[in-house]
Write a protein that holds these residues in place. Sequence first.
Motif, PDB file in Angstrom:
ATOM      1  N   ILE A 176     -11.179  14.227  73.694  1.00 17.25           N
ATOM      2  CA  ILE A 176     -10.855  14.480  75.107  1.00 17.25           C
ATOM      3  C   ILE A 176     -10.150  15.820  75.256  1.00 17.25           C
ATOM      4  CG2 ILE A 176      -9.540  13.644  77.095  1.00 17.25           C
ATOM      5  CD1 ILE A 176      -9.864  10.813  75.941  1.00 17.25           C
ATOM      6  N   ASN A 177      -9.283  16.143  74.311  1.00 16.44           N
ATOM      7  CA  ASN A 177      -8.568  17.412  74.355  1.00 16.44           C
ATOM      8  C   ASN A 177      -9.536  18.591  74.265  1.00 16.44           C
ATOM      9  OD1 ASN A 177      -5.973  18.591  74.601  1.00 16.44           O
ATOM     10  ND2 ASN A 177      -6.000  19.140  72.431  1.00 16.44           N
ATOM     11  N   ALA A 178     -10.554  18.457  73.418  1.00 14.61           N
ATOM     12  CA  ALA A 178     -11.552  19.525  73.291  1.00 14.61           C
ATOM     13  C   ALA A 178     -12.299  19.724  74.604  1.00 14.61           C
ATOM     14  CB  ALA A 178     -12.525  19.192  72.167  1.00 14.61           C
ATOM     15  N   SER A 198       7.900  19.152  72.640  1.00 16.07           N
ATOM     16  CA  SER A 198       8.735  20.247  72.172  1.00 16.07           C
ATOM     17  C   SER A 198       7.920  21.525  72.032  1.00 16.07           C
ATOM     18  CB  SER A 198       9.378  19.877  70.825  1.00 16.07           C
ATOM     19  OG  SER A 198       8.382  19.597  69.872  1.00 16.07           O
ATOM     20  N   THR A 199       8.600  22.611  71.686  1.00 16.22           N
ATOM     21  CA  THR A 199       7.930  23.910  71.556  1.00 16.22           C
ATOM     22  C   THR A 199       6.898  23.882  70.428  1.00 16.22           C
ATOM     23  OG1 THR A 199       9.995  24.925  72.255  1.00 16.22           O
ATOM     24  CG2 THR A 199       8.346  26.374  71.310  1.00 16.22           C
ATOM     25  N   HIS A 200       5.770  24.545  70.645  1.00 18.91           N
ATOM     26  CA  HIS A 200       4.701  24.675  69.648  1.00 18.91           C
ATOM     27  C   HIS A 200       4.005  23.345  69.352  1.00 18.91           C
ATOM     28  CE1 HIS A 200       6.210  28.696  69.142  1.00 18.91           C
ATOM     29  NE2 HIS A 200       7.334  28.284  68.591  1.00 18.91           N
ATOM     30  N   THR A 201       4.045  22.402  70.277  1.00 15.20           N
ATOM     31  CA  THR A 201       3.300  21.163  70.100  1.00 15.20           C
ATOM     32  C   THR A 201       2.183  21.098  71.133  1.00 15.20           C
ATOM     33  OG1 THR A 201       4.779  19.951  71.576  1.00 15.20           O
ATOM     34  CG2 THR A 201       5.307  19.918  69.227  1.00 15.20           C
ATOM     35  N   ASP A 202       1.152  20.361  70.793  1.00 13.48           N
ATOM     36  CA  ASP A 202      -0.006  20.218  71.686  1.00 13.48           C
ATOM     37  C   ASP A 202       0.229  19.001  72.579  1.00 13.48           C
ATOM     38  OD1 ASP A 202      -2.434  20.162  72.926  1.00 13.48           O
ATOM     39  OD2 ASP A 202      -3.614  20.371  71.091  1.00 13.48           O
ATOM     40  N   ILE A 203       0.931  19.208  73.683  1.00 12.64           N
ATOM     41  CA  ILE A 203       1.332  18.103  74.551  1.00 12.64           C
ATOM     42  C   ILE A 203       0.114  17.369  75.104  1.00 12.64           C
ATOM     43  CG2 ILE A 203       1.558  19.739  76.465  1.00 12.64           C
ATOM     44  CD1 ILE A 203       3.429  16.378  75.999  1.00 12.64           C
ATOM     45  N   MET A 204      -0.963  18.090  75.406  1.00 14.11           N
ATOM     46  CA  MET A 204      -2.133  17.435  75.978  1.00 14.11           C
ATOM     47  C   MET A 204      -2.814  16.534  74.943  1.00 14.11           C
ATOM     48  SD  MET A 204      -1.869  18.328  78.997  1.00 14.11           S
ATOM     49  CE  MET A 204      -3.289  17.396  79.548  1.00 14.11           C
ATOM     50  N   ALA A 205      -2.866  16.975  73.690  1.00 10.47           N
ATOM     51  CA  ALA A 205      -3.442  16.124  72.638  1.00 10.47           C
ATOM     52  C   ALA A 205      -2.600  14.871  72.465  1.00 10.47           C
ATOM     53  CB  ALA A 205      -3.520  16.896  71.322  1.00 10.47           C
ATOM     54  N   HIS A 206      -1.274  15.022  72.524  1.00  5.67           N
ATOM     55  CA  HIS A 206      -0.394  13.857  72.416  1.00  5.67           C
ATOM     56  C   HIS A 206      -0.626  12.895  73.581  1.00  5.67           C
ATOM     57  CE1 HIS A 206       2.655  16.437  69.939  1.00  5.67           C
ATOM     58  NE2 HIS A 206       1.529  16.194  69.295  1.00  5.67           N
ATOM     59  N   LEU A 207      -0.741  13.449  74.775  1.00 14.09           N
ATOM     60  CA  LEU A 207      -0.967  12.617  75.957  1.00 14.09           C
ATOM     61  C   LEU A 207      -2.304  11.884  75.865  1.00 14.09           C
ATOM     62  CD1 LEU A 207      -0.298  11.662  78.833  1.00 14.09           C
ATOM     63  CD2 LEU A 207      -1.342  13.784  79.681  1.00 14.09           C
ATOM     64  N   PHE A 208      -3.365  12.615  75.503  1.00 13.29           N
ATOM     65  CA  PHE A 208      -4.680  11.988  75.416  1.00 13.29           C
ATOM     66  C   PHE A 208      -4.729  10.949  74.290  1.00 13.29           C
ATOM     67  CE2 PHE A 208      -6.314  16.175  77.302  1.00 13.29           C
ATOM     68  CZ  PHE A 208      -6.285  15.656  78.589  1.00 13.29           C
TER      69      PHE A 208
END
Length: 250
Positions: free
Chosen positions: A171-173, A231-241
């Motif tokens: 989904i992130n892709a 946090s900084t330098h994390t893929d928030i959208m990948a975590h959410l998905f």
Amino acid sequence: MHLLYHNLTREQAETYGLVLLSANIKHAVKSGPGGWDLWVADDAVDGAEKILRTYIDENREVKAQAESPLRPYRKTWAGIWGGLILLTLYVAVHTNPDMAAIHRTYASSASHILKGEWYRSATALLLHSDAVHLAGNLAGVAVFATVVCSVTGWGMGWLLILMSGICGNLINAYFYTYGHRAIGASTAVFGAVGLLCAYQFIKRIQSPGSRFQIWLPLGAGLALLAFLGASTHTDIMAHLFGMVSGMVLG
């Protein structure tokens, strides 16, 4: 006026008063030397006693049912074994002279995934950039994956966790479409969080009691996402998905 109950807590007195008010029974709540007293009209004593006894019995039964677990947790070391696999892969990749090529070939690249290299959504979960990145995901796997596997069994648990991570990366892709590359097991870790949120959500729906409490697990999951995954330098959208995928699969 007749004294029906005495030495109640304030919460009890106010609750009983609301029950009587809903039945249009005249009453009064007064503070006494040992607590709170509930008074009712002389001609309504029998009716008040019957209504309050019914209320007390029903809520005692509801509380007992709500506090009994639907399924006992089973002891498992699944999260520890999963962490050891990640650690072994990290050492193998980072001692390989072609480490950069491995990351380029197997990372979750949005443009490559959209071109058909869907395997990247799975292989990216096994790669980490450095020891700090790995340590954070090892802790997440040890805690959340262990709890998921203790509920579902280690086979089904790891299948759901991996599927959550894979779906999250896919989904992130499609969300970024190009110019985005990521690695790490954190998407699967938040998938495990989503699975636990869904489990607790369904568990509370099946248990009688206060219905607003069914939303507490979802709120707790979002709070964990905000605290650990933004946090900084994390893929928030990948975590959410990943977490949303875990909720749906859960």
